[in-house]
Design an enzyme around this catalytic site. Sequence first.
Site, PDB file in Angstrom:
ATOM      1  N   GLY A 142      35.304  36.081  40.282  1.00 50.76           N
ATOM      2  CA  GLY A 142      35.855  35.272  41.357  1.00 50.76           C
ATOM      3  C   GLY A 142      35.424  35.761  42.721  1.00 50.76           C
ATOM      4  CD  GLU A 180      41.320  40.699  46.661  1.00 54.91           C
ATOM      5  OE1 GLU A 180      42.323  41.445  46.561  1.00 54.91           O
ATOM      6  OE2 GLU A 180      41.039  39.809  45.828  1.00 54.91           O
TER       7      GLU A 180
END
Length: 323
Positions: free
Chosen positions: A66, A276
Amino acid sequence: MRARVIYNPVSGREQITKYLVAILRILEEAGYETSTYETTPEPRSAAKEATRAALEGFELIVAAGGDGTVSEVINGISNLPKRPLIGIIPAGTTNDLARSLKIPRGDLLEAAKVIAKGQAIPMDVGKANDKYFVNIAAGGYLSDITYGIPPRLKGAFGYLAYLIKGAEKLPLVKPIKMRIEHEAGVFVGEASMYFVALTKSVGGIENIDPYMLMGNGLFTLFIIKTASIFEILQILGMIIQNGKHITHPKVEYIHTSFVTAESLDQQPLLLNLDGEFGGTGPVTFRNLHQHIRILGNTTDYASPAELNNHTAKLLKEIANLEK
């Protein structure tokens, strides 16, 4: 030539492992002596392997997984003086970078064939303090949607998991007093979030900036100057309507080679880098012009060019920010 495939075995509902042998065959037939590395739960597993492979002289590193795996691989090579080609086998939930590069997302073998074709696209890399990103950075409310969802939930519900999480958080959005400096000036005022983008696809929405040209040395900066649920939903609707959000009165829309952002009140500016968590507090974003080359399937990018006087001046201004 040697290629290292760094793959996340749990991405794409664990589909990569099933197709791995066929992917290797495609790369071998393209002239690469290919080997693999399976990522582990250890922090920065993919980044460490990318660094090791680059230092050992691999000409190609393939990130199979991903957006998180892709971002880790790019973080692993971006601080090196000699950086290998990057290939992408997209098997995540949104696959934003693959969308922008027109890499097939529903067929892992077709994605491998794009790598085999060998069209190298010069891409800018963003540097946020001491970390790197290649798709988007976001600060403020809603910036934690992507990293706040458990991997198993993403695997089970895919993109729907992001929509559920976003709807859950909208009522919590509040204004934050920010100071954001960029090439065209300074914004000081209340906003709920900001975005610093390098590609057109963000969170699965493919038209975040209809005038973006990848690899031109500039970020697209959006500042959302409202915390109203109604206005945020209105802006999201306009994004979907072919990029009309850039004219909304509560949206600042700027092209810039650098950005600095900080909170001026007690609200922390949570930072998201390529999906993130990227920390909190003041941040300086620098655009590293055409810093890496990624194998893709599009012609929508800036061709490599010598630095002109304007670019050299901008680089000097960016360097002064770090002093």
